[in-house]
Scaffold this motif. Structure first.
Motif, PDB file in Angstrom:
ATOM      1  N   LEU A   1      20.888  -3.785  30.390  1.00 37.28           N
ATOM      2  CA  LEU A   1      20.174  -3.304  29.211  1.00 37.28           C
ATOM      3  C   LEU A   1      21.137  -3.035  28.054  1.00 37.28           C
ATOM      4  N   GLY A   2      22.337  -2.505  28.370  1.00 36.01           N
ATOM      5  CA  GLY A   2      23.317  -2.253  27.323  1.00 36.01           C
ATOM      6  C   GLY A   2      23.769  -3.530  26.636  1.00 36.01           C
ATOM      7  N   PHE A   3      24.053  -4.579  27.427  1.00 34.28           N
ATOM      8  CA  PHE A   3      24.435  -5.856  26.832  1.00 34.28           C
ATOM      9  C   PHE A   3      23.300  -6.428  25.987  1.00 34.28           C
ATOM     10  N   ALA A   4      22.069  -6.345  26.500  1.00 34.31           N
ATOM     11  CA  ALA A   4      20.934  -6.871  25.743  1.00 34.31           C
ATOM     12  C   ALA A   4      20.765  -6.123  24.421  1.00 34.31           C
ATOM     13  N   LEU A   5      20.874  -4.788  24.467  1.00 29.65           N
ATOM     14  CA  LEU A   5      20.738  -3.997  23.248  1.00 29.65           C
ATOM     15  C   LEU A   5      21.874  -4.291  22.272  1.00 29.65           C
ATOM     16  N   TYR A   6      23.077  -4.452  22.790  1.00 32.23           N
ATOM     17  CA  TYR A   6      24.227  -4.730  21.920  1.00 32.23           C
ATOM     18  C   TYR A   6      24.042  -6.048  21.171  1.00 32.23           C
ATOM     19  N   TYR A   7      23.690  -7.093  21.900  1.00 24.34           N
ATOM     20  CA  TYR A   7      23.535  -8.392  21.239  1.00 24.34           C
ATOM     21  C   TYR A   7      22.299  -8.400  20.326  1.00 24.34           C
TER      22      TYR A   7
END
Length: 425
Positions: free
Chosen positions: A77-83
């Protein structure tokens, strides 16, 4: 030939009898084996932990398994939110005007519905509301800017007069600075300006680019606002068709609830901001502070950023009162008026006007504003709190309207019926 046929028949009968005996012995052995297996106690399968169906996973401590399960999901979820934020940053010139248009559409949509009920054509009703809204904004800005320009010379004269008194106050005041220390302060201030001359020049050169971006964003806001007001429901239905069928109805209810919450929030914020501006403006007029109307307009705009905006605009009003009047008593009275208006807003106006439907905890407001400022500056601070209010309402709608799980249905099914012997709890 007769004897040969008899011999063959005897051999065939002997062979068949032998096969029948073998089959009988095999069937008897199979029956005995099954009876023996039934007589033995059944071996219980090796049980795993209740939280896993794998015996290998059961060897891992329960807390570690739960932490790992949460960990990899949060990482994804963190990677998805970051991108996603990176993508939004690259197209911020499109996203920010669309979000501003959504806020304005939530504010002006009741006026469009009112005209439609009067049997005005949809496009004509939308055009009337958009033109009237733009006219109100342009007229207000023109009035505020003209008043500010009229009072600016007086403010500059008062500021210059007050600035001349600063060196004397630094010498005779509680600091008791000497002439050499005062000269060093002036030299440090001059050196700081010279050191940042390049940055100031670069900022001036980029003003033209910023102006072009602002104008393009303004046109996008106007066009988006028109179509949001006229075809907003059709656009929402089109977006719902892109989702799986099972998710359309609950997301439709959540979206409608979030839109109503956004409209209530924006209209309540406008009303609260207007009351704040009128209250502080009356105090400035009574105390005869110059630029009362521009300062009241600044308070009105600042109130759209909860807590932070009202504090900053009130501080500007106090500073202008101090510079314009050179009177500490007047500045303190303005500060008292600002604090009184903010207390009335926080404890009376917002709970009464906004209600509990869009009420947010102050910690959520502060965190949202800080995140909005770090991501998109002042526009981010303006958009953050309405976005949190919409998400709060939509998520509560989704959670409250979710269908019961199989475990919940089974738990209800095994409960005894209420009656004289089993009264309800």
């Amino acid at each position: 030939m007769g004897r040969l046929d008899n011999f063959k028949a005897n051999v065939r009968r002997a062979y068949e009898a032998s096969r029948a005996g073998v089959r009988a012995r095999r069937e008897q052995e199979e029956r005995e084996r099954r009876q023996a297996e039934q007589a033995l106690p059944a071996a219980e399968p090796e049980q795993a932990h209740h939280s896993t169906s794998s015996r290998d996973d059961a060897d891992v401590p329960y807390a570690l398994r739960i932490g790992a399960a949460w960990g990899w999901r949060l990482i994804i979820l963190g990677f998805a939110l970051y991108y996603l934020l990176q993508l939004m940053g690259k197209v911020s010139l499109v996203i920010v005007p669309l979000l501003i248009a959504l806020l304005l559409a939530a504010l002006l949509s009741p006026a469009v519905r009112l005209l439609k009920r009067k049997r005005v054509h949809s496009s004509l009703a939308t055009a009337i509301v958009v033109v009237a809204g733009l006219g109100a904004v342009v007229g207000t800005l023109w009035l505020v800017i003209s008043q500010f320009l009229d009072g600016l010379p007086q403010l500059i004269d008062k500021g210059t007069e007050g600035a001349k008194k600063i060196p004397g106050w630094l010498k005779t005041g509680p600091l008791h600075l000497t002439d050499q220390q005062l000269d060093n302060l002036i030299k440090q201030f001059t050196d700081m300006i010279n050191a940042n001359k390049d940055a100031l020049t670069t900022g001036a050169l980029t003003t033209a680019t910023t102006l072009i971006e602002v104008l393009s964003g303004l046109f996008l806001v106007i066009f988006s606002l028109f179509f949001f007001l006229r075809d907003g429901r059709s656009i929402w239905r089109f977006l719902l068709k892109l989702l799986p069928k099972n998710a359309r109805e609950p997301l439709d209810r959540a979206g409608v609830a979030g839109w109503r919450s956004l409209g209530s929030y924006v209209r309540a914020t406008v009303l609260v901001a207007f009351i704040d501006a009128v209250g502080i403006g009356i105090a400035l007029v009574v105390l005869r502070v110059p630029l009362a109307l521009p300062l009241a307009a600044l308070v009105f705009l600042g109130a759209f950023i909860p807590i932070v905006g009202a504090t900053l605009s009130g501080a500007v009003a106090v500073l202008v009162a101090l510079i314009a009047t050179n009177n500490w008593v007047t500045a303190l009275l303005v500060l008292a008026a600002v604090i009184a208006v903010q207390q009335i807003e926080g404890h009376l106006l917002q709970p009464l006007i906004m209600g509990r439907a869009v009420a947010l905890h102050p910690l959520a407001v502060i965190i949202g504003i800080a995140a909005g400022v770090s991501l998109a500056g002042i526009i981010g601070a303006l958009i953050a709190v309405p976005l949190i209010a919409v998400l709060n309402t939509a998520i509560r709608q989704l959670v409250g309207a979710r269908p019961p799980t199989n475990a919940e249905v089974a738990a209800v099914a095994v409960q005894p019926a209420a009656g004289p012997e089993n009264p309800p709890k």
